[in-house]
Design a protein around this motif. Structure first.
Motif, PDB file in Angstrom:
ATOM      1  N   LEU A 273     -18.928   0.376 -32.891  1.00 41.14           N
ATOM      2  CA  LEU A 273     -17.077   0.216 -31.919  1.00 41.14           C
ATOM      3  C   LEU A 273     -16.647  -1.156 -31.953  1.00 41.14           C
ATOM      4  O   LEU A 273     -15.756  -0.762 -31.414  1.00 41.14           O
ATOM      5  N   SER A 274     -17.947  -2.150 -32.379  1.00 44.96           N
ATOM      6  CA  SER A 274     -17.115  -3.503 -31.575  1.00 44.96           C
ATOM      7  C   SER A 274     -17.118  -4.518 -32.629  1.00 44.96           C
ATOM      8  O   SER A 274     -15.957  -5.435 -32.377  1.00 44.96           O
TER       9      SER A 274
ATOM     10  N   ALA B 202     -23.987   3.045 -31.635  1.00 47.42           N
ATOM     11  CA  ALA B 202     -22.187   3.052 -31.707  1.00 47.42           C
ATOM     12  C   ALA B 202     -21.820   1.875 -30.794  1.00 47.42           C
ATOM     13  O   ALA B 202     -20.318   1.557 -31.775  1.00 47.42           O
TER      14      ALA B 202
ATOM     15  N   TYR C  96     -13.369   3.513 -37.317  1.00 47.23           N
ATOM     16  CA  TYR C  96     -13.495   2.644 -36.388  1.00 47.23           C
ATOM     17  C   TYR C  96     -12.265   3.102 -35.192  1.00 47.23           C
ATOM     18  O   TYR C  96     -12.869   3.618 -34.270  1.00 47.23           O
ATOM     19  N   ARG C  97     -11.616   3.725 -35.520  1.00 46.87           N
ATOM     20  CA  ARG C  97     -10.290   3.627 -34.464  1.00 46.87           C
ATOM     21  C   ARG C  97     -10.480   5.629 -34.206  1.00 46.87           C
ATOM     22  O   ARG C  97     -10.164   5.760 -32.961  1.00 46.87           O
TER      23      ARG C  97
ATOM     24  N   LEU D 113     -13.318   6.709 -34.198  1.00 44.84           N
ATOM     25  CA  LEU D 113     -14.448   7.005 -33.809  1.00 44.84           C
ATOM     26  C   LEU D 113     -14.211   7.130 -32.553  1.00 44.84           C
ATOM     27  O   LEU D 113     -15.142   6.770 -31.000  1.00 44.84           O
ATOM     28  N   LEU D 114     -14.035   5.689 -32.140  1.00 44.89           N
ATOM     29  CA  LEU D 114     -13.154   4.982 -30.317  1.00 44.89           C
ATOM     30  C   LEU D 114     -13.035   6.310 -29.639  1.00 44.89           C
ATOM     31  O   LEU D 114     -12.945   6.304 -28.530  1.00 44.89           O
TER      32      LEU D 114
ATOM     33  N   ARG E 296     -20.189  -2.787 -25.203  1.00 42.19           N
ATOM     34  CA  ARG E 296     -19.587  -2.325 -26.166  1.00 42.19           C
ATOM     35  C   ARG E 296     -18.579  -4.416 -25.922  1.00 42.19           C
ATOM     36  O   ARG E 296     -18.443  -4.599 -26.719  1.00 42.19           O
TER      37      ARG E 296
ATOM     38  N   SER F 120     -14.926  -2.032 -39.659  1.00 42.60           N
ATOM     39  CA  SER F 120     -15.907  -0.566 -39.771  1.00 42.60           C
ATOM     40  C   SER F 120     -15.762   0.964 -39.711  1.00 42.60           C
ATOM     41  O   SER F 120     -13.892   0.723 -39.386  1.00 42.60           O
TER      42      SER F 120
END
Length: 307
Positions: free
Chosen positions: A116-117, A112, A124-125, A127-128, A175, A121
């Protein structure tokens, strides 16, 4: 003219901030005394617990409870708790939960955090934001209990492994470390045809040993010390982890299902039995920590630079 203005006057010395000056002998002595007191405050309770667990009834009665100065060695308390079988079984369950849980939690956290890094991806936003939401809103206890029982995990080791399988704090730390890795390394791997998984396993993870070791220690200690989830989800005595058995000893003076090995024989003092279980509970983490300690500060600081 500028050089003349910046030149310090003759006979003056450029003063540095106080924290950049070398410590004085008095300051060094004060630091040594303070650190010595801190170390003593940590080691003294451990010493008292160990000595009391190895003391006889007469020594404990003479000391009035906890023993500071040992007078002989009596291992009857350890023989009693191991003869019952409850502690041995609890140690096995706790070891199983710790090993499986740490491996699973590290795998989920690393995957994960790496996803997220990478700003490009998928999702991305969103899920973060989803992962960071528990920082603001902590999940209630009742829905957690209903989910675990509804999935049929009650009275199984998975009830102790799956709910805490990912920590948002550990995710943010890992991360942040991944974000600090130069993007040129990842780009060069992609140019050479490496997949994302190969890039993670062969390039990123070898650079992240320190932070992985620290996060792994966090997860291992958390799983080893699991008690509240065991209180909620485990009703069978034969499925108790060591922390749950420790509670039984501290409250009742003996563990559930203590065998009849000690029945009819002279029981060791209650204080020695309690302290012996505490020693068995603390010893594994104390034994593992020195191997992780050298990575501890480096991993936390590097992982906390970004994020």
């Amino acid at each position: 003219m500028t050089a003349t203005f910046l030149r310090k006057p003759p006979g003056t010395r450029l003063r540095r901030p106080a924290w950049e000056e070398p410590p004085t002998p008095l300051g060094q002595g004060a630091k040594a005394v303070l650190l010595g007191l801190l170390v003593l405050s940590v080691l003294f309770p451990l010493w008292v617990i160990l000595v009391t667990s190895l003391s006889s009834r007469e020594t404990i009665a003479e000391a009035g409870g906890l023993v500071v100065v040992p007078k002989g060695i009596d291992t009857s308390a350890y023989a009693t708790i191991f003869a019952g079988g409850a502690v041995t079984r609890a140690l096995w369950i706790s070891t199983l939960v710790t090993v499986i849980g740490t491996v699973l939690a590290l795998t989920i956290t690393v995957l994960a955090a790496y996803g997220l890094s990478r700003p490009g991806s998928l999702g991305y936003r969103w899920l973060l934001a989803y992962f960071l939401l528990p920082f603001l809103i902590y999940p209630p206890l009742v829905p957690k209990y209903l989910v675990v029982t509804g999935l049929g995990l009650k009275d199984t080791i998975w009830a102790l492994i799956l709910p805490p399988a990912i920590s948002v704090f550990n995710l943010v730390v890992v991360r942040g470390f991944f974000q600090g890795i130069p993007s040129e390394l990842v780009d060069s791997a992609r140019i050479d045809g490496a997949s994302d998984f190969r890039t993670l396993t062969q390039i990123v993870l070898p650079l992240a040993r320190a932070v992985i070791a620290v996060v792994g220690l966090f997860y291992a200690v958390s799983y080893w010390n699991v008690w509240f989830d065991a209180l909620l989800f485990i009703d069978r005595n034969d499925m108790y982890p060591i922390q749950r058995v420790l509670q039984s000893y501290l409250l009742a003076g003996q563990a559930p299902n203590t065998s009849g090995a000690a029945i009819g024989a002279t029981m060791p003092p209650t204080e020695a039995i309690k302290m012996a279980v505490v020693v068995l509970t603390v010893a594994p983490i104390v034994a593992v920590y020195p191997f992780i300690q050298r990575h501890f500060v480096k991993g936390v600081l590097i992982g906390a630079i970004k994020g």
